[in-house]
Enzyme design. Structure first.
Site, PDB file in Angstrom:
ATOM      1  N   ASP A 308      -2.150  31.639  65.291  1.00 60.52           N
ATOM      2  CA  ASP A 308      -3.386  31.898  66.026  1.00 60.52           C
ATOM      3  C   ASP A 308      -3.190  31.896  67.541  1.00 60.52           C
ATOM      4  OD1 ASP A 308      -4.891  32.278  63.786  1.00 60.52           O
ATOM      5  OD2 ASP A 308      -5.746  30.265  63.743  1.00 60.52           O
ATOM      6  N   LYS A 335      -5.672  38.912  59.135  1.00 61.28           N
ATOM      7  CA  LYS A 335      -6.649  38.040  59.781  1.00 61.28           C
ATOM      8  C   LYS A 335      -7.986  38.789  59.895  1.00 61.28           C
ATOM      9  CE  LYS A 335      -4.001  34.402  60.759  1.00 61.28           C
ATOM     10  NZ  LYS A 335      -4.330  33.005  60.416  1.00 61.28           N
ATOM     11  N   ARG A 384     -10.572  36.120  68.765  1.00 61.01           N
ATOM     12  CA  ARG A 384      -9.387  35.837  69.579  1.00 61.01           C
ATOM     13  C   ARG A 384      -8.952  37.049  70.404  1.00 61.01           C
ATOM     14  NH1 ARG A 384      -8.550  30.775  68.414  1.00 61.01           N
ATOM     15  NH2 ARG A 384      -8.731  30.020  66.269  1.00 61.01           N
TER      16      ARG A 384
END
Length: 429
Positions: A308, A335, A384
């Protein structure tokens, strides 16, 4: 929605990061097992400093209401953890999510749960959510699973181990990825009274011993700190020795079990110094970030245990002008989006051509291409992507971020925190 970003010349601020959603989501499921499987009539003791974000909210709603159809939206952790939990609870439920979630594989977990006695079936496409689950007491026992799958599958199985008649002996085959997340699960389980441990380098044993509902406080999120590390590194690059920027981050633990606490070591090689106010105590305290202007000619790193962090480090390293080769990225394909493809697309807009010819590897040779016009970053419904690219406005004033609201998945206050640090965040229709 779109935001236009401009960075200040420097920052000196204290940022209250969100609580760790990784710990929050584990604590919620374990605490629910402690309460329900003990048939407790006492009021449940909720974890303190619980994460407030989309990924945690859907678990809170599911465990509180237990509706027939549970929509976990885009939360991959919630899908895996709640699926395992429902298998141990009486009653029938359907668990579903967004269209993207319906294309994220889950057969490894479903097959494992079936071997342990679970009654579970696919509602639409084989191998993918939604799932229909008829919960019951599971027998448990010995189980082997590939170690190179998502650690969330492994954690989901471990957490229900104490609730099974024979407990669980889980053997992980081949290379084990994201081991810190597995260790985080084991440590959280122990906090609630579980008897669980590695019995050798690839096998974990969980005894059939009921959890206890106990007071539990969640530390803040090391993953969220990564964007502030990036900001300090890029400000130092832009302003050189004249930059005196400082960020203080309360509530992070020295010796944390969060795998992404490795960010402090990664960024020690990327010009950022980490200082703890109380270096000798394993208690939450204030972490201070500042630049130390250390040069690095090249950066190679294996992200197997911290996938991550990859987006943040890719953007930072390239903007620092440091060629890199990053491995251990194979899970990025499945993801919230295909993060390898997304990174290649958006880094190209900044003038960087990334190479992904090797599976699980992303590299940059140091050659930069000219960039013209306004730069607009797409976020691919991935929190993200938005947060990793936002600090790039330090090098690209006026950088635009599409669909910035996706940060609500893990860090809802991100844009407000940027404003508090002195960034200009302007809405553009």
């Amino acid at each position: 929605m779109q935001y236009i970003l401009h960075a200040p010349d420097g920052i000196n601020c204290t940022i209250n990061l969100p609580a760790s959603k990784s710990i929050s989501n584990r604590a919620l499921v374990i605490n629910a097992l402690a309460h329900r499987n003990n048939n407790s009539q006492n009021e449940i003791i909720h974890p303190e400093n619980l994460s407030v974000c989309d990924d945690t909210d859907v678990i809170v709603d599911a465990l509180r209401d237990m509706p027939y159809e549970i929509d976990i939206k885009a939360a991959g952790t919630a899908m895996r953890f709640t699926t395992a939990y429902l298998c141990t609870q009486e009653g029938e439920h359907v668990i579903t999510g967004t269209e993207r979630m319906k294309h994220r594989p889950i057969s490894v977990l479903v097959d494992a749960l079936r071997q342990l006695g679970a009654d579970i079936e696919y509602v639409e496409n084989e191998g993918f959510p939604p799932l229909r689950i008829r919960g019951k007491k599971l027998k448990g026992g010995r189980l082997s699973i590939e170690g190179n799958v998502s650690s969330q599958y492994i954690s989901a199985l471990l957490m229900i181990g104490p609730a099974m008649e024979q407990g669980l002996t889980l053997h992980l085959m081949d290379n084990i990825i994201s081991r810190p997340y597995i260790d985080l699960t084991i440590c959280t389980m122990r906090e609630f009274g579980a008897d669980v441990d590695w019995i050798d380098g690839s096998t974990i044993e969980v005894k059939p011993q009921a959890y206890k509902s106990v007071p539990f406080t969640i530390e803040n999120d090391w993953s969220a700190s990564s964007y502030w590390y990036e900001i300090i590194a890029l400000l130092a690059k832009k302003h050189g020795n004249d930059d005196k920027s400082v960020v203080r981050l309360p509530g992070l633990m020295d010796g944390s079990r969060q795998g992404d606490s490795a960010i402090r070591y990664i960024f020690s090689m990327l010009s950022v110094k980490t200082e703890f106010a109380e270096k000798t105590q394993l208690t939450p305290n204030i972490v201070t970030l500042s630049a130390h202007h250390r040069g690095l000619p090249r950066f190679d790193f294996d992200f197997t245990n911290q996938p991550d962090l990859a987006q943040t480090v890719v953007v930072t390293t390239a903007l620092l002008g440091i060629p890199f080769r990053f491995t251990g990225l194979q899970t990025l394909r499945i993801k919230e989006t295909d993060r390898i493809a997304a990174l290649k697309n958006e880094m190209m807009k900044l003038g960087f051509i990334l190479d992904d010819n090797e599976e699980g590897v992303l590299s940059w040779d140091g050659i930069r291409h000219e960039v013209r016009g306004n730069i607009v970053i797409d976020t691919y419904e991935d929190h993200r992507m938005a947060m990793a690219f936002a600090p790039a406005c330090i090098m690209f004033p006026g950088l635009r971020i599409n669909n910035p609201e996706v940060v609500s998945k893990s860090y809802p206050n991100f844009w407000n925190d940027l404003k508090a640090a002195g960034f200009s965040v302007v809405h553009s229709s």
